[in-house]
Design an enzyme around this catalytic site. Structure first.
Site: not given
Ligand code: NAD
Length: 282
Positions: A119, A140, A152, A190
């Site tokens: 993000s 994204h 995006e 954002n």
């Molecule tokens: P989340 O915490 O639900 O999931 C992250 C996952 O990554 C976890 O299951 C964790 O175990 C895993 N992980 C961490 N380190 C790791 C590694 N080294 N190898 C393998 N797996 C690993 O997070 P999320 O909300 O799904 O967000 C993930 C990404 O998406 C982030 O970059 C976030 O900024 C982006 N994002 C989130 C949203 C949202 O609304 N949540 C929207 C757009 C983008």
């Protein structure tokens, strides 16, 4: 470029959603997480979503079964070998994402595309961590991925035209509408959304109106599906704060400074819907 297999790293809420839409579009998918229990949880969540669609008559049981059969679980970036593209959706931490990209580059070679769902982390900096930076791009997705129409696409300064064309075509194959953003803090969504939420926080802090009235005003006055404070609670106030900090630091202007009330809520552990309390109670 013919993309038949996609690797997703990170089986959290975003990664599982990306795996689901890719499998529904007919791709072979490997869903990777360092935590095996989270891979299982992600797969179970996808299965439950597909079952709900079958119950509602939106999907046949055969199609649901075929979709779930296309998704395999994995525990390491080595399991991405053989995929033409990987989308990383691991925790929003630059060091973690760089390490994941390094592992993917080793496993997948210099022909594969490495996409990040970040993000807020600059794609240009992530690209600098691998041997073929022209193959790196931002993809994204919005949350929840199966529901939200937009992707995006963010070009790092190193991203090649071929990488952009293949990624854009893939997003469209997943049924999404794409927009192209430069690699600047917040990208498009954002950059505009978080200052609006932050301004709603300042308005609340100044007593301009109650939280409920600020949300009703914006919902009914500007025809948005939910007010900015409710939306902030859904996104997570910690996430909103960290993006606000990226905008403030990256763009260097005072107008992006996070509202103190937003920071205070995060410090109190009132993170929104996920902690049952944010600007509203859940
Ligand atoms: P989340 O915490 O639900 O999931 C992250 C996952 O990554 C976890 O299951 C964790 O175990 C895993 N992980 C961490 N380190 C790791 C590694 N080294 N190898 C393998 N797996 C690993 O997070 P999320 O909300 O799904 O967000 C993930 C990404 O998406 C982030 O970059 C976030 O900024 C982006 N994002 C989130 C949203 C949202 O609304 N949540 C929207 C757009 C983008």
């Amino acid at each position: 470029m013919d993309i038949r297999k996609l690797a997703v790293v990170g089986a959290g809420q975003m990664g599982a959603g990306i795996a689901q839409v890719a499998a529904q579009a007919g791709l072979e998918v490997v869903l990777i997480d360092q935590d095996g229990a989270l891979v299982e949880k992600g797969l179970a969540g996808i299965r439950a979503q597909l079952d709900r669609a079958v119950t509602k008559g939106k999907l046949t049981a055969e199609l649901a079964a075929a979709t779930i059969a296309r998704i395999k679980g994995g525990r390491s970036t080595d399991d991405a070998a053989g995929a033409q593209i990987a989308v990383e959706a691991v925790t929003e931490n630059e060091a973690v994402k760089r390490k994941v990209f390094e592992g993917l580059a080793r496993a997948m070679g210099t022909e594969a595309i490495l996409a990040s769902n970040t993000s807020s982390i600059p794609i240009t900096r992530l690209a600098a961590s691998v041997p073929a930076p022209e193959r790196v791009i931002g993809m994204h997705f919005m949350n929840p991925v199966p529901v939200m129409q937009l992707v995006e696409i963010i070009r790092a300064i190193q991203t090649s035209d071929a990488t952009y064309a293949a990624t854009d075509a893939l997003a469209k194959k997943l049924g999404k509408t794409t927009v192209l953003s430069k690699d600047m803090p917040g990208f498009i969504v954002n950059r505009i959304l978080i200052p609006m939420i932050n301004e709603a926080c300042f308005a609340l802090q100044e007593g301009l109106g109650s939280a409920a009235d600020i949300d009703t005003a914006m919902k009914l006055g500007t025809n948005q599906p939910m007010g900015p404070l409710t939306l902030a609670d859904f996104i997570g106030l910690d996430t909103c704060l960290s993006i606000a900090e990226v905008l403030h630091k990256g763009l260097g202007e005072d107008k992006y400074r996070p509202a103190p009330i937003l920071r205070q809520h995060v410090e109190a552990g009132w993170l929104g819907k996920k902690s049952k309390r944010g600007f509203f109670a859940y």
